[in-house]
Design an enzyme around this catalytic site. Structure first.
Site, mmCIF file in Angstrom:
data_model
loop_
_atom_site.group_PDB
_atom_site.id
_atom_site.type_symbol
_atom_site.label_atom_id
_atom_site.label_comp_id
_atom_site.label_asym_id
_atom_site.label_seq_id
_atom_site.Cartn_x
_atom_site.Cartn_y
_atom_site.Cartn_z
ATOM 1 N N HIS A 6 0.852 -1.200 0.000
ATOM 2 C CA HIS A 6 0.000 0.000 0.000
ATOM 3 C C HIS A 6 0.884 1.246 0.000
ATOM 4 C CE1 HIS A 6 -2.544 3.129 1.773
ATOM 5 N NE2 HIS A 6 -3.562 2.454 1.297
ATOM 6 N N ASP A 48 -11.331 2.017 -0.450
ATOM 7 C CA ASP A 48 -10.341 2.889 0.191
ATOM 8 C C ASP A 48 -10.988 3.766 1.273
ATOM 9 O OD1 ASP A 48 -7.732 3.573 0.653
ATOM 10 O OD2 ASP A 48 -7.460 4.762 -1.164
HETATM 11 MN MN MN Z 1 -5.636 3.107 0.866
#
Ligand code: MN
Length: 350
Positions: free
Chosen positions: A186, A312
């Site tokens: 990430h 997200d």
């Molecule tokens: Mn993220």
């Protein structure tokens, strides 16, 4: 933001790059940014902004990260999300010093497992680890997966400017491969020696800098030969693969040319082409990229079994995006793989 809620679908919607943070980590970040204890302009800039409370977006993000109960579940319901696969938000423990990072990774994983136990049908999670101590990280992967029931590993890109392409970190890859769990690579803010031209024009964050830095990190892992050494290892990239699927032609062409040139000791022959590793050792999520043409291109080029849904949350929270993705012009079978079954297979979810 629309108030419209997506309708029930013929698949469960599993969101695979969703963030959380224990309140204790927010307090650590508050102390770190106030005292500028780390000379990391990206971290100091981003977290000073979120923690200042000066914007509605910053307040929404801090609330969303720390709530593991009613607000999170209500937002999931409102967006038609059946399950979130949770990761300790970036940069997690990777900004801390070694001792605090090792200790807090364990605490955070315990806290996450506890929240999951209260909502076992709605939440799953990945184990945070401290690359600052690769052997401790390998042990924490083992503990997180076998004792806490976590489904993979989260790595928030570089650790104080160091990359997992360095073999000193490879115990982490060995542990993940041995346990057959994926590593989600990430983004975090680019390191000090990379960020300046991005920061001065506001391009350091999710708009571009995150993807640039994390895409480079994934390429460093590929070109260092990590997947020749760990051929079964699976990694995950968000944000439509940080643009790498679109670069595959040039990556293959120029990797071959650069190896032939013998210009760099660090770029040696690999067993496969860079694009082969992307197609065989990576899964891609569409976090922050609710964009049908990019999803279709990646399904076509990387494989329909390797592209997964992600929202997200709480950085991006928009039920309208779910409605748009529900309506994609792809087969019912491909849609079910995208929203549900690629995730249940990769993370071994119930
Ligand atoms: Mn993220």
């Amino acid at each position: 933001m629309t108030q419209q809620t997506p309708s029930k679908a013929a698949y469960r919607r599993i969101a695979t790059e969703e963030a959380f943070a224990p309140r204790e980590m927010i307090d650590i970040y508050r102390r770190m940014t106030a005292d500028k204890v780390i000379d990391d302009p990206g971290f100091n800039s981003m977290w000073s902004f979120y923690l200042s409370g000066s914007s509605a977006r910053g307040r929404f993000i801090i609330d969303g990260l720390t709530d593991m109960e009613h607000q999170r579940i209500a937002h999931m319901d409102a967006a038609g999300i059946d399950m979130q696969v949770l990761s300790l938000t970036s940069p997690g423990v990777q900004i801390m010093d070694r001792a605090e990072a090792v200790s807090f990774a364990g605490q955070s994983n315990d806290w996450l497992a506890d929240a999951i136990s209260r909502h076992p049908t709605r939440l799953a999670g990945l184990a945070a680890v401290a690359p600052q101590d690769p052997q401790a990280a390998a042990r924490e992967i083992q503990r997180g997966v076998t004792e806490l029931g976590l489904k993979g590993v989260i790595i928030n890109s570089h650790t104080h400017g160091e990359y997992l392409s360095d073999p000193k970190f490879w115990d982490i890859f060995e542990a993940a491969q041995a346990l057959d769990v994926p590593i989600y690579l990430h983004p975090m803010t680019p390191p000090k020696n990379m960020i300046e031209p991005l920061l001065e024009c506001g391009l350091d964050g999710a708009i571009f800098g995150f993807g640039m830095e994390t895409g480079m990190h994934a390429l460093r892992i590929i070109t260092a030969g990590v997947f020749d050494r760990f051929p079964k290892l699976q990694m995950i990239l968000g944000h439509m693969g940080e643009a790498l699927p679109f670069w595959m032609f040039r990556l293959d062409y120029m990797h071959a040319a650069t190896v032939r040139s013998e210009r760099y000791d660090s770029m040696r022959p690999l067993q496969r082409k860079p694009s082969d590793y992307l197609k065989q050792n990576f899964h891609i999520t569409n976090s922050g990229m609710a964009w049908e043409p990019a999803v279709k291109f990646t399904q076509e080029q990387i494989g329909v079994d390797r592209v997964m849904y992600a929202m997200d949350y709480p950085y991006q929270y928009d039920p309208a995006e779910v409605i748009a993705l529900d309506a994609m012009d792809i087969s019912d079978e491909a849609k079910k793989k995208f929203f549900e079954t690629n995730a249940t297979r990769l993370f071994k979810l119930d």
